[in-house]
Write an enzyme that holds these catalytic residues in place. Structure first.
Site, PDB file in Angstrom:
ATOM      1  N   ASP A  74      63.988 -73.751 -42.726  1.00 39.04           N
ATOM      2  CA  ASP A  74      63.704 -73.869 -41.304  1.00 39.04           C
ATOM      3  C   ASP A  74      64.955 -73.494 -40.508  1.00 39.04           C
ATOM      4  O   ASP A  74      65.758 -72.675 -40.973  1.00 39.04           O
ATOM      5  CB  ASP A  74      63.230 -75.294 -40.994  1.00 39.04           C
ATOM      6  CG  ASP A  74      62.178 -75.338 -39.905  1.00 39.04           C
ATOM      7  OD1 ASP A  74      62.530 -75.044 -38.752  1.00 39.04           O
ATOM      8  OD2 ASP A  74      61.012 -75.654 -40.198  1.00 39.04           O
ATOM      9  N   HIS A 102      63.782 -77.702 -34.480  1.00 35.17           N
ATOM     10  CA  HIS A 102      62.572 -77.672 -35.287  1.00 35.17           C
ATOM     11  C   HIS A 102      62.796 -78.189 -36.707  1.00 35.17           C
ATOM     12  O   HIS A 102      62.036 -79.024 -37.227  1.00 35.17           O
ATOM     13  CB  HIS A 102      62.052 -76.231 -35.311  1.00 35.17           C
ATOM     14  CG  HIS A 102      60.681 -76.049 -35.875  1.00 35.17           C
ATOM     15  ND1 HIS A 102      60.448 -75.759 -37.210  1.00 35.17           N
ATOM     16  CD2 HIS A 102      59.466 -76.090 -35.290  1.00 35.17           C
ATOM     17  CE1 HIS A 102      59.150 -75.628 -37.412  1.00 35.17           C
ATOM     18  NE2 HIS A 102      58.523 -75.818 -36.265  1.00 35.17           N
ATOM     19  N   SER A 132      53.238 -76.815 -37.817  1.00 30.81           N
ATOM     20  CA  SER A 132      54.574 -77.097 -38.351  1.00 30.81           C
ATOM     21  C   SER A 132      54.744 -78.569 -38.671  1.00 30.81           C
ATOM     22  O   SER A 132      55.464 -78.935 -39.594  1.00 30.81           O
ATOM     23  CB  SER A 132      55.651 -76.702 -37.331  1.00 30.81           C
ATOM     24  OG  SER A 132      55.887 -75.332 -37.326  1.00 30.81           O
TER      25      SER A 132
END
Length: 758
Positions: free
Chosen positions: A167, A218, A393
């Site tokens: 990520d 994220h 996600s």
């Protein structure tokens, strides 16, 4: 003279036109391959001066987890390097640069101009050329929904297992993730690793990016959902660890679209490099899954041909029993999911609300694997705080964390077995597109999760040459000595084959018993005769001429060891586990248990985890099975069963009822019928016991194994005359080759069938 881009394009266009005419003239008489470089790549290189591509070189390869030994791995890697070197030599005078070179898969990532593309097209070394695509990130109440707390109460929280998070980086100093990041790396094609390079391995490499305020949070959020641990709430696998891998690069301008600018995007070649790094770490960490909450596009069917490099990388992970868990995408598609979730060997995940409705933004399709909560999920963000995020996600790390919990319960579980358990126990949820997909329920999956029996694989031993041929690639056909195993010479004419877990590991090893000398020769696992210093040569002798070899876990240690049954005396001689004949006071000398003409059988009749002995008496169709103390106690204590079978029947034994207990059965060659006991060790008739068939033909040799990896033994036959195998898929009826397994030809006339977990 150096070509300008315009003159290069004109030359390339002329080349394409020439090729087109050549194809038109020769299409009838020639087998001409389709161009490997697409028009889209040519036009993009013309417009932008170059294009990033991933090129596959022509060299035989398979996932290293499926190779037989380290020598095969080294040989394959050398072949890949040689093929890459030859291609790069052909490109030496063209305009290109290497962006990634892969050691374990036959691909090389390039930034190529028109000249380089032309050279690639003309090269006989190239199988495929794909664009090095860009993907973007897919932006305390969810864990109880998926039954995480119930799993924790049973002691399963992912402890001892690790989840790799590919990520935007992970804030390892966050209290929610304190002490959890056990390894770090960065693969950033634009050179945005902390060290300013495109690759960085080690402490500090996996920290979050900083150039995109939204996207760079994220990775920390995703890691928290998978494995965060806090005082008031926690992630799914709160006991698991994290491998933090930063795979994104900084981009600016039009390529960011409507997103923030600068934005975070990742090249396919970067996350493939990260997956290969995860694969290489499997010997250092127990890795359950790799999480990729990123993607691009929408595909209405499996997209394996879109990116051969991605398929190869995901297959590599799967060969090491590491699941690649990928987000389905946030476009709201009703019949399409994003890349790489659309790769057939990935586990794709869509999103649900906390009221178990499919999220409006979640991509869905008939081939979507699983659903998990993905709306308003509270998790960690860099700097020590928490925040709510929504998207597939957020759903994906719920599944990746679940994988760690499932592997904690059954470490040997395959990706297929875990996925099957989650699918069959999940809550069916139907979206507005009328597609029903299971939403994970961890506790119910754990309750259904039995310890797996790894898939037996077929093979044959050729007595006249002493060679073994094993279907290592598992496709049920003879694929040649590269994909399949050609082992030996291991044995000599007259030897009898045996198979067992000689080292106590999951994989069965080959071996032979030499009746003329009472010698055993057992392989150390590489399928090669290395001599008695490396392989096991058991002398003594252990056995005599006329003895029948048997193998089992006589000592309940998890390790198979050797033994013989002596028909002339009804005596059994079983090794205590050290591979040496120590005499009857140390080894097991049992008997008489059986009489002349009896056929030895071995199994866990008492469901204790220990193999014990037994015989089938063809003349009376009686079975005499030991109760576990390795002595004949008479029919009041030992099992005297029968009559079960008829004259000419061949005895078989297996766990027909999936209870963990071995029971009896016979195969009747004359009628091709099977009669299998339901577990009470008596003949109850066909209404209660299993009467199956006809399954097989005259002259077939019966075999039994867990062909479907469900924990249940089922039937099959080997047809020596044709080398064909016919294996039942589990319903006990012959359904034809479309449903049952028709494998082969694998073997020749005179070969002896063997089955094991190779």
């Amino acid at each position: 003279m150096r070509l300008t881009w315009r003159s290069a394009w004109q030359r390339w266009s002329f080349f394409l036109a020439f090729i087109g005419v050549f194809w038109a003239v020769n299409a009838v008489s020639q087998n001409i391959s389709i161009p490997v470089v697409s028009d889209q790549l040519i036009l993009k290189a013309q417009k932008e001066g170059s294009v990033r591509v991933i090129v596959q070189v022509s060299v035989p390869f398979k996932a290293e987890g499926n190779l037989i030994n380290s020598l095969a791995v080294a040989s394959q890697r050398k072949g890949i390097t040689t093929a890459q070197d030859r291609l790069l030599q052909e490109l030496r005078s063209t305009n290109y640069r290497i962006t990634r070179r892969f050691e374990t898969i036959p691909f090389v990532a390039l930034e190529a101009g028109i000249q380089a593309l032309a050279a690639v097209e003309q090269s006989g070394l190239v199988i495929s050329v794909e664009e090095d695509r860009l993907s973007s990130p897919m932006l305390f109440e969810s864990v109880p929904i998926v039954e995480g707390h119930q799993a924790w109460a049973k002691g399963f929280d992912g402890n001892g297992w690790t989840v790799a998070v590919l990520d935007t980086g992970v804030d390892k100093t966050h209290p929610f993730l304190s002490g959890k990041v056990v390894a770090e790396a960065c693969f950033s094609g634009n050179g945005n690793c902390p060290n300013g390079e495109i690759t960085q391995i080690g402490s500090g490499a996996g920290i979050p990016c900083t150039y995109a305020a939204g996207s760079c949070t994220h990775g920390t959020h995703v890691a928290g959902i998978a494995a965060g641990s806090g005082s008031s709430f926690s992630g799914v696998a709160k006991g698991a660890n994290i491998i933090a891998i930063q795979v994104f690069s900084e981009f600016t301008g039009d390529i960011c679209g409507d997103a923030e600018d600068p934005c975070a995007l990742t090249y396919t070649s970067d996350w493939i490099a990260a997956l290969m790094h995860v694969y290489n770490l499997r010997s250092s960490f127990q890795i359950a899954a790799a999480n990729m909450s990123l993607g691009v596009g929408g595909f209405q069917a499996f997209c394996d041909t879109l990116s051969p490099s991605a398929k190869a990388a995901i297959d590599y992970l799967r060969s090491g029993e590491i699941a690649l868990v990928a987000a389905s995408g946030n476009n709201g598609y009703s019949s399409a999911i994003s890349f790489p979730a659309c790769i057939s060997s990935a586990v794709s995940v869509g999103s649900t609300s906390k009221t178990d409705q499919v999220s409006s933004f979640s991509n869905s399709a008939s081939f979507l694997s699983l659903l998990a909560p993905g709306q308003s999920i509270n998790s960690s963000i860099p700097g020590g705080g928490f925040g709510l995020k929504s998207g597939t996600s957020m759903a994906t790390p719920h599944v990746a964390g679940t994988w760690a919990i499932m592997k904690q319960k059954t470490p040997s579980a395959t990706v297929d077995l875990v996925l099957s358990a989650l699918k069959t126990t999940g809550l069916p949820i139907t979206g507005t597109n009328s597609v029903t997909t299971p939403r994970i329920r961890i506790n119910q999956a754990l309750n259904s999760f039995i310890s797996p029996v790894s898939d037996p694989v077929i093979g044959v031993f050729r007595p006249n040459t002493g060679r073994w041929y094993i279907d290592l690639d598992g496709n049920g056909t003879w694929s040649g000595c590269g994909p399949d195993g050609c082992w030996g010479v291991f044995g000599s004419p007259g030897d009898l084959p045996v198979a067992g877990q000689w080292d106590g590991q999951d994989k069965s090893r080959i071996g032979v018993f030499r009746p003329s000398k009472g010698m055993w020769y057992l392989d150390n696992g590489n399928g090669i005769w290395d001599g008695c210093g490396t392989d096991l040569c058991i002398s003594g002798p252990f056995g005599s001429s006329g003895d029948i070899p048997v193998a089992g876990d006589w000592t309940k240690s998890g390790q198979t060891t050797i033994g013989v049954y002596r028909p002339s005396t009804g005596m059994w001689y079983l090794d205590n586990g050290n591979g040496i004949w120590d005499g009857c006071e140390t080894d097991l000398c049992i008997g008489p248990f059986g009489s002349s003409g009896d056929i030895p059988v071995a199994g866990d009749w008492t469901n204790t985890g220990q193999t014990t002995i037994g015989v089938y008496r063809p003349g009376t169709r009686m079975w005499y099975l030991d109760d576990g103390n390795f002595k004949w106690d008479g029919c009041g204590t030992d099992l005297c069963i029968g009559p079960f079978g008829s004259s000419g029947d061949i005895p078989v034994a297996g766990d027909w009822t999936n209870t963990g207990q071995t029971t009896i059965g016979v195969y009747r060659p004359g009628t091709r019928m099977w009669y299998l006991d339901d577990g009470n060790f008596k003949w109850d008739g066909c209404g209660t016991d299993l009467c199956i068939g006809p399954f097989g033909s005259s002259g077939d040799i019966p075999v039994a194994g867990d062909w479907t990896n469900t924990g249940q033994t089922t039937i099959g036959v080997y047809r020596s005359g044709t080398g064909m195998w016919y294996l039942d898929t589990g319903n006990g009826t012959w359904d034809g080759c479309g449903i049952d397994f028709c494998l082969g030809p694998f073997g020749f006339s005179g070969d002896l069938p063997v089955a094991g977990v190779w």
